[in-house]
Design an enzyme around this catalytic site. Structure first.
Site, PDB file in Angstrom:
ATOM      1  N   HIS A 198       7.565  -2.039  -1.546  1.00  0.00           N
ATOM      2  CA  HIS A 198       7.806  -3.459  -1.843  1.00  0.00           C
ATOM      3  C   HIS A 198       9.293  -3.800  -1.696  1.00  0.00           C
ATOM      4  O   HIS A 198       9.656  -4.843  -1.157  1.00  0.00           O
ATOM      5  CB  HIS A 198       7.394  -3.778  -3.283  1.00  0.00           C
ATOM      6  CG  HIS A 198       5.939  -3.581  -3.586  1.00  0.00           C
ATOM      7  ND1 HIS A 198       5.493  -2.626  -4.467  1.00  0.00           N
ATOM      8  CD2 HIS A 198       4.834  -4.224  -3.132  1.00  0.00           C
ATOM      9  CE1 HIS A 198       4.175  -2.701  -4.566  1.00  0.00           C
ATOM     10  NE2 HIS A 198       3.742  -3.652  -3.760  1.00  0.00           N
ATOM     11  N   GLY A 207       3.746  -5.642   4.570  1.00  0.00           N
ATOM     12  CA  GLY A 207       3.853  -4.248   5.001  1.00  0.00           C
ATOM     13  C   GLY A 207       2.765  -3.883   5.998  1.00  0.00           C
ATOM     14  O   GLY A 207       1.622  -4.343   5.869  1.00  0.00           O
TER      15      GLY A 207
HETATM   16  P1  AMP Z   1       0.494  -5.083  -2.855  1.00  0.00           P
HETATM   17  O1  AMP Z   1       1.344  -5.242  -4.079  1.00  0.00           O
HETATM   18  O2  AMP Z   1      -0.214  -3.767  -2.774  1.00  0.00           O
HETATM   19  O3  AMP Z   1      -0.403  -6.270  -2.614  1.00  0.00           O
HETATM   20  O4  AMP Z   1       1.500  -5.074  -1.631  1.00  0.00           O
HETATM   21  C1  AMP Z   1       2.384  -6.138  -1.418  1.00  0.00           C
HETATM   22  C2  AMP Z   1       2.994  -5.993  -0.062  1.00  0.00           C
HETATM   23  O5  AMP Z   1       3.708  -4.759   0.015  1.00  0.00           O
HETATM   24  C3  AMP Z   1       1.956  -5.965   1.071  1.00  0.00           C
HETATM   25  O6  AMP Z   1       2.462  -6.704   2.176  1.00  0.00           O
HETATM   26  C4  AMP Z   1       1.863  -4.496   1.393  1.00  0.00           C
HETATM   27  O7  AMP Z   1       1.477  -4.244   2.720  1.00  0.00           O
HETATM   28  C5  AMP Z   1       3.291  -4.046   1.150  1.00  0.00           C
HETATM   29  N1  AMP Z   1       3.326  -2.606   0.914  1.00  0.00           N
HETATM   30  C6  AMP Z   1       2.607  -1.913   0.009  1.00  0.00           C
HETATM   31  N2  AMP Z   1       2.862  -0.591   0.119  1.00  0.00           N
HETATM   32  C7  AMP Z   1       3.745  -0.445   1.137  1.00  0.00           C
HETATM   33  C8  AMP Z   1       4.388   0.668   1.756  1.00  0.00           C
HETATM   34  N3  AMP Z   1       4.158   1.921   1.365  1.00  0.00           N
HETATM   35  N4  AMP Z   1       5.233   0.431   2.774  1.00  0.00           N
HETATM   36  C9  AMP Z   1       5.458  -0.834   3.207  1.00  0.00           C
HETATM   37  N5  AMP Z   1       4.881  -1.931   2.668  1.00  0.00           N
HETATM   38  C10 AMP Z   1       4.039  -1.738   1.646  1.00  0.00           C
END
Ligand code: AMP
Length: 290
Positions: free
Chosen positions: A37, A147
């Site tokens: 994040h 991401g």
């Molecule tokens: P989430 O909180 O899981 O909904 O993720 C929020 C954002 O962070 C989304 O755009 C995800 O794709 C991105 N994200 C989560 N994990 C990763 C990671 N390991 N590397 C890059 N982006 C990430």
């Protein structure tokens, strides 16, 4: 860093920033923040000011049997991380603020939403598209940062932005991984010691496909076979899917001759993990990016 709890106040802030000709960046999250994040925040900070992060654990993207109730919610630590990362504001509404009683409008991106993650998680992408469109309307970002970890999600958001003529440009950022290759995820906290170790099997499976590509393999079945062989070797892992798909349509491919993803969803113990590798033609070669 200001924490904004209401739609009205967030809209007011966004309107003021737009009026001053400033470039608004948005990083949407569900909280339990990790370095993945924060990499999105860093990129946003290089390109935008102000940068808003949102933390909203969106009930509409969780099916009834999924982990909404036990999803980690370490708000204090998240606020600290965002403050340190110099985010200008945190938009952190509660569910009733986003979905007041009587809410009845949904966004559905046809086709793409039905495959892979959409097949395993009924209604998931409709929940994602709906909340992302609402966040865009509320925060009015020029750029929104996602991401590649959730490759199908970002493809669906791009499709929605194109189809609905949204004013927000979608920026895709690389996958941030732990030292042993496991893609960072808020759900990794569910893994006990043995499952945590077993979870590296996703990355190892992608590496196996990468090695095949480097050796000249273009046949999708053969690449999938290489991934399945590694996944079978881990007794704690149960495969949901492990496929080579077209990067635009997320449909299966026979031969990798255009942009593609190797996509994985694997249960390790009770925890469902996803990961992927981007495969891109560069001249006559294929370049794999894990
Ligand atoms: P989430 O909180 O899981 O909904 O993720 C929020 C954002 O962070 C989304 O755009 C995800 O794709 C991105 N994200 C989560 N994990 C990763 C990671 N390991 N590397 C890059 N982006 C990430």
């Amino acid at each position: 860093m200001e924490t904004i709890r209401t739609v009205a106040w967030m809209k007011e802030k966004a309107r003021a920033a737009r009026q001053e000709q400033r470039i608004i960046g948005l990083v949407p999250t569900m909280g339990a923040l990790h370095a993945g994040h924060l990499a999105l925040v860093e990129r946003a900070r290089r390109e935008c000011s102000p940068v808003y992060a949102s933390i909203f654990l969106n009930p509409k993207q969780f099916a009834a049997n999924e982990d909404l109730s036990r999803y980690p919610r370490p708000l204090e630590a998240d606020v600290e991380k965002l403050t340190e990362a110099k985010v200008d504001g945190l938009f952190h509404p509660n569910a009733a603020e986003i979905y007041p009683s009587g809410f009845s409008t949904y966004v559905h991106v046809e086709g793409l939403s039905e495959r892979l993650e959409g097949r395993s998680r009924a209604g998931h992408f409709q929940g994602v598209s709906t909340v992302v469109l609402k966040l865009f309307e509320i925060v009015q970002p020029h750029y929104a940062y996602f991401g590649r970890k959730d490759a199908q999600q970002v493809r669906i958001v791009q499709q929605m932005a194109r189809d609905l003529n949204l004013d927000t440009e979608i920026v895709v950022c690389p996958i941030v991984r732990e030292a042993d290759g496991l893609a960072m995820s808020s759900r990794n906290t569910y893994l006990g010691t043995e499952d945590r170790q077993a979870a590296t099997v996703l990355h190892r499976a992608l590496r196996a496909a990468e090695n095949e590509i480097a050796a000249g393999v273009r046949d999708a079945m053969q690449l999938q076979g290489a991934m399945h062989k590694v996944l079978r070797s881990e007794p704690r892992a149960r495969v949901d899917y492990a496929e080579i798909v077209d990067a635009e349509t997320f449909e299966p491919m026979v031969r990798v001759a255009r942009r593609a993803y190797a996509v994985l969803a694997v249960y390790v113990g009770k925890t469902r993990l996803i990961d992927n590798m981007l495969i891109e033609p560069v001249g006559d070669e294929l370049r794999a990016e894990i």
